[in-house]
Every structure is written in C-alpha cells, then in structure tokens.
Motif scaffolding. Structure first.
Motif, PDB file in Angstrom:
ATOM      1  N   SER A  74       0.826  -1.204   0.000  1.00 36.81           N
ATOM      2  CA  SER A  74       0.000   0.000   0.000  1.00 36.81           C
ATOM      3  C   SER A  74       0.860   1.252   0.000  1.00 36.81           C
ATOM      4  N   LEU A  75       1.899   1.272   0.855  1.00 39.13           N
ATOM      5  CA  LEU A  75       2.763   2.445   0.943  1.00 39.13           C
ATOM      6  C   LEU A  75       3.524   2.667  -0.360  1.00 39.13           C
ATOM      7  N   MET A  76       4.022   1.602  -0.946  1.00 40.21           N
ATOM      8  CA  MET A  76       4.740   1.719  -2.216  1.00 40.21           C
ATOM      9  C   MET A  76       3.818   2.240  -3.313  1.00 40.21           C
ATOM     10  N   THR A  77       2.594   1.710  -3.359  1.00 38.68           N
ATOM     11  CA  THR A  77       1.651   2.078  -4.409  1.00 38.68           C
ATOM     12  C   THR A  77       1.253   3.548  -4.331  1.00 38.68           C
ATOM     13  N   LYS A  78       1.162   4.084  -3.119  1.00 39.94           N
ATOM     14  CA  LYS A  78       0.749   5.488  -2.977  1.00 39.94           C
ATOM     15  C   LYS A  78       1.910   6.460  -3.100  1.00 39.94           C
ATOM     16  N   GLY A  79       3.131   5.957  -3.333  1.00 43.51           N
ATOM     17  CA  GLY A  79       4.254   6.849  -3.597  1.00 43.51           C
ATOM     18  C   GLY A  79       5.059   7.275  -2.391  1.00 43.51           C
ATOM     19  N   ILE A  80       5.002   6.514  -1.300  1.00 44.32           N
ATOM     20  CA  ILE A  80       5.855   6.791  -0.142  1.00 44.32           C
ATOM     21  C   ILE A  80       7.313   6.557  -0.547  1.00 44.32           C
ATOM     22  N   ALA A  81       8.222   7.411  -0.073  1.00 46.20           N
ATOM     23  CA  ALA A  81       9.631   7.318  -0.486  1.00 46.20           C
ATOM     24  C   ALA A  81      10.347   6.151   0.174  1.00 46.20           C
ATOM     25  N   GLY A  82       9.979   5.827   1.415  1.00 46.27           N
ATOM     26  CA  GLY A  82      10.631   4.748   2.141  1.00 46.27           C
ATOM     27  C   GLY A  82      10.073   4.642   3.545  1.00 46.27           C
ATOM     28  N   VAL A  83      10.523   3.626   4.280  1.00 46.52           N
ATOM     29  CA  VAL A  83      10.056   3.376   5.643  1.00 46.52           C
ATOM     30  C   VAL A  83      11.253   3.094   6.531  1.00 46.52           C
ATOM     31  N   VAL A  84      11.243   3.680   7.723  1.00 47.64           N
ATOM     32  CA  VAL A  84      12.243   3.383   8.753  1.00 47.64           C
ATOM     33  C   VAL A  84      11.483   3.047  10.027  1.00 47.64           C
ATOM     34  N   LEU A  85      11.744   1.875  10.603  1.00 51.13           N
ATOM     35  CA  LEU A  85      11.053   1.494  11.825  1.00 51.13           C
ATOM     36  C   LEU A  85      11.953   0.638  12.709  1.00 51.13           C
ATOM     37  N   ASP A  86      11.671   0.689  14.007  1.00 53.21           N
ATOM     38  CA  ASP A  86      12.501  -0.039  14.979  1.00 53.21           C
ATOM     39  C   ASP A  86      11.890  -1.375  15.385  1.00 53.21           C
ATOM     40  N   THR A  87      10.853  -1.802  14.679  1.00 51.93           N
ATOM     41  CA  THR A  87      10.317  -3.146  14.866  1.00 51.93           C
ATOM     42  C   THR A  87      10.832  -4.041  13.743  1.00 51.93           C
ATOM     43  N   GLY A  88      10.452  -5.309  13.816  1.00 51.24           N
ATOM     44  CA  GLY A  88      10.644  -6.168  12.665  1.00 51.24           C
ATOM     45  C   GLY A  88       9.498  -5.995  11.699  1.00 51.24           C
ATOM     46  N   VAL A  89       9.492  -6.846  10.686  1.00 51.52           N
ATOM     47  CA  VAL A  89       8.380  -6.885   9.742  1.00 51.52           C
ATOM     48  C   VAL A  89       7.962  -8.331   9.550  1.00 51.52           C
ATOM     49  N   SER A  90       6.708  -8.516   9.207  1.00 46.14           N
ATOM     50  CA  SER A  90       6.245  -9.815   8.742  1.00 46.14           C
ATOM     51  C   SER A  90       6.522  -9.908   7.248  1.00 46.14           C
ATOM     52  N   ASP A  91       6.592 -11.113   6.722  1.00 43.62           N
ATOM     53  CA  ASP A  91       6.841 -11.312   5.292  1.00 43.62           C
ATOM     54  C   ASP A  91       8.147 -10.652   4.855  1.00 43.62           C
ATOM     55  N   ALA A  92       9.180 -10.781   5.699  1.00 45.38           N
ATOM     56  CA  ALA A  92      10.441 -10.085   5.434  1.00 45.38           C
ATOM     57  C   ALA A  92      11.061 -10.497   4.109  1.00 45.38           C
ATOM     58  N   HIS A  93      10.958 -11.777   3.763  1.00 52.57           N
ATOM     59  CA  HIS A  93      11.566 -12.233   2.505  1.00 52.57           C
ATOM     60  C   HIS A  93      10.887 -11.565   1.317  1.00 52.57           C
ATOM     61  N   PHE A  94       9.567 -11.473   1.351  1.00 49.58           N
ATOM     62  CA  PHE A  94       8.830 -10.826   0.265  1.00 49.58           C
ATOM     63  C   PHE A  94       9.164  -9.338   0.211  1.00 49.58           C
ATOM     64  N   ILE A  95       9.135  -8.659   1.366  1.00 48.42           N
ATOM     65  CA  ILE A  95       9.431  -7.224   1.396  1.00 48.42           C
ATOM     66  C   ILE A  95      10.855  -6.969   0.905  1.00 48.42           C
ATOM     67  N   GLY A  96      11.765  -7.882   1.245  1.00 50.32           N
ATOM     68  CA  GLY A  96      13.144  -7.739   0.811  1.00 50.32           C
ATOM     69  C   GLY A  96      13.343  -7.911  -0.676  1.00 50.32           C
ATOM     70  N   SER A  97      12.325  -8.410  -1.364  1.00 51.35           N
ATOM     71  CA  SER A  97      12.408  -8.541  -2.824  1.00 51.35           C
ATOM     72  C   SER A  97      11.693  -7.405  -3.542  1.00 51.35           C
ATOM     73  N   MET A  98      11.038  -6.532  -2.797  1.00 46.44           N
ATOM     74  CA  MET A  98      10.277  -5.441  -3.405  1.00 46.44           C
ATOM     75  C   MET A  98      11.199  -4.278  -3.784  1.00 46.44           C
ATOM     76  N   PRO A  99      10.875  -3.547  -4.857  1.00 46.80           N
ATOM     77  CA  PRO A  99      11.658  -2.361  -5.228  1.00 46.80           C
ATOM     78  C   PRO A  99      11.246  -1.156  -4.403  1.00 46.80           C
ATOM     79  N   PHE A 100      11.322  -1.300  -3.080  1.00 41.71           N
ATOM     80  CA  PHE A 100      10.822  -0.291  -2.160  1.00 41.71           C
ATOM     81  C   PHE A 100      11.695  -0.284  -0.904  1.00 41.71           C
ATOM     82  N   PRO A 101      12.212   0.867  -0.494  1.00 39.88           N
ATOM     83  CA  PRO A 101      13.129   0.926   0.644  1.00 39.88           C
ATOM     84  C   PRO A 101      12.419   0.751   1.991  1.00 39.88           C
ATOM     85  N   VAL A 102      12.827  -0.264   2.729  1.00 41.26           N
ATOM     86  CA  VAL A 102      12.360  -0.476   4.099  1.00 41.26           C
ATOM     87  C   VAL A 102      13.583  -0.763   4.959  1.00 41.26           C
ATOM     88  N   ILE A 103      13.760   0.022   6.002  1.00 41.19           N
ATOM     89  CA  ILE A 103      14.838  -0.191   6.965  1.00 41.19           C
ATOM     90  C   ILE A 103      14.186  -0.603   8.273  1.00 41.19           C
TER      91      ILE A 103
END
Length: 259
Positions: free
Chosen positions: A125-154
């Motif tokens: 959703s964030l990628m589709t709406k044009g968010i530049a990137g995400v920085v968060l101090d938690t983990g993420v679910s579906d990390a392998h999938f997110i890690g394959s996306m052309p979208f910056p998540v730290i």
C-alpha cells in the motif's frame, strides 16, 4: 503538534510534515549516508544515524523525503480488544493511510524488534501510494517478500508476530524517538544501503553542500591512498595534502571548497 507546544523549541525544529524541495532532495540523493552522518557529527549532531536497523533490500535502499512520524506505546489490552472488535478505530492503519506521497514513514516504538508493525500488504500500500521509504525499529512480517520489493524499508529484520502482542500506535505527525534518534515531523530522512540518517530541516542545505565538497575531497584522497600514500597526513589531510587537492580541483575545473 500545535504551535503553542512547538514555540519553545523555535526554529531548530520542524513542527509538522512539509515536503522536501526537489532541488535539495536531488542533491541529498547523490550523497552517501556515511558522508552526511560525518558532516552532521562535525556540527555537533552526533546522534543522527539510526543504529541497529538495516535495509531489507540493499538494492532498493536509496531514498530521501520528509519524515511522516508514527508513535507507538506499550499495548493496553482492553483497547486492543476494542480495536479488534471494531469498536474503536485502528490508529496504526489511520496513521499509515495518512502518510503523504513522497514522505518517509518513520515509526518509533521504543524498540520492539520481536514484533512486526507491518507486512507485505501495508508495505505494498505504501509503495503504491508513492511513499519514499520506511524506517522502523520493529521487525516486519513477510520479510523475505518485502526484501524482494523495489521499495526501501529499513527495519530490525524478520518478526512474523503481530505488533499488537506488545505495542499500539497512539499518534502520528508528532516528535518520536527511534534507535536513540529524536525525529521531528518534517525532518529530512536520507537512506542508502548503509542505513538511514535524520537531518534537521533548518541545516539540511548546509549539510548537503558540505557533504558534496567532502565527497570531492575523498575522491582525491582515495587516489592518493591507491597510489601508496600513508594514512597519516592523508586522512584527514594535512596542509600540504590540501594544497595538492586545490591544485587537483583547479586542473579538473572543479569548484574549490570553502577555506
């Protein structure tokens, strides 16, 4: 954040989200995060790099935008139950939905790497709406999938456990803390494969210009090191090396650094 609350901090902080001017954004995107961090350090801003979290996809890690902040606190079980029943709104979904295109979503939870504040659906959703990137101090679910996306998540890594196990979003567009970094709404966040740094808006142009000059200098210093020059006297450069650098700049029609 109201003007009354912000007033005592004056011009040193931004009080709400405002997009980054395109010329400044383009300039910052051309500079490595470690160089920006080093220039901030020279100005006495020694806590601007987000330590302990990393890009999930180093091949899609370059971004720059103004901070859209989201704040979470420890969960209260009765509120969690009411949200699950639909009796009160979910503030995390509202906060993500409100993020403006071009912003960097920055989520501070006081450090909860064992849970996920988002997974593949929110990230998409964030990628589709044009968010530049995400920085968060938690983990993420579906990390392998997110890690394959052309979208910056730290983030802290893989943690396929709902954030509701530990935390709940309580506010957005407000000052937060993340990995020891104070982030105000509208601060400028720059990321690359090294991680991300938070630049106070009032000093961003100055930091960008100084960092560009430093990167020119480091190209010259690397040439000297590759040619066998010793570290001592070369990095940092002494007066003689700086004089050589000035001549090197002039010979290549480069702009001389101030001083």
């Amino acid at each position: 954040m109201t003007n009354e609350k912000a007033a005592p901090l004056g011009k040193l902080v931004s009080t709400t989200y405002t997009a980054v001017p395109e010329a400044l954004r383009t300039k910052l995107l051309s500079i490595a995060v470690p160089t920006l961090s080093a220039e901030l350090f020279k100005k006495g801003l020694q806590s601007r790099f987000f330590v302990g979290i990393r890009p999930l996809n180093p091949n899609a890690a370059r971004f720059c935008g103004a901070a859209w902040t989201i704040r979470a606190i420890p969960v209260r079980e009765d509120l969690r139950a009411a949200i699950s029943k639909g009796e009160i709104p979910s503030r995390n979904r509202l906060a993500f939905d409100a993020a403006p295109p071009g912003s960097v979503v920055v989520c501070g939870t006081c450090g909860n790497p064992q849970v996920a504040l988002m997974g593949d659906i929110i990230t998409t959703s964030l990628m589709t709406k044009g968010i530049a990137g995400v920085v968060l101090d938690t983990g993420v679910s579906d990390a392998h999938f997110i890690g394959s996306m052309p979208f910056p998540v730290i983030a802290a890594g893989s943690a396929p456990i709902s954030s509701f196990a530990k935390i709940m979003v309580i506010d957005h567009d407000t000052p937060i803390g993340l990995q020891g970094v104070a982030v105000f709404p509208g601060d400028i966040i720059v990321g690359d494969p090294n991680g991300a740094v938070c630049i106070p808006r009032y000093i961003a142009d100055e930091i960008a210009d100084a960092a560009l000059e430093e990167e020119k200098l480091e190209v010259f210093l690397l040439e000297r090191i590759n040619a066998g020059a010793p570290i001592d006297g070369t990095y940092p450069p002494n007066a003689a090396v700086l004089e050589e650098y000035h001549a090197w700049c002039a010979s290549r029609n480069r702009k001389l650094p101030n001083g």
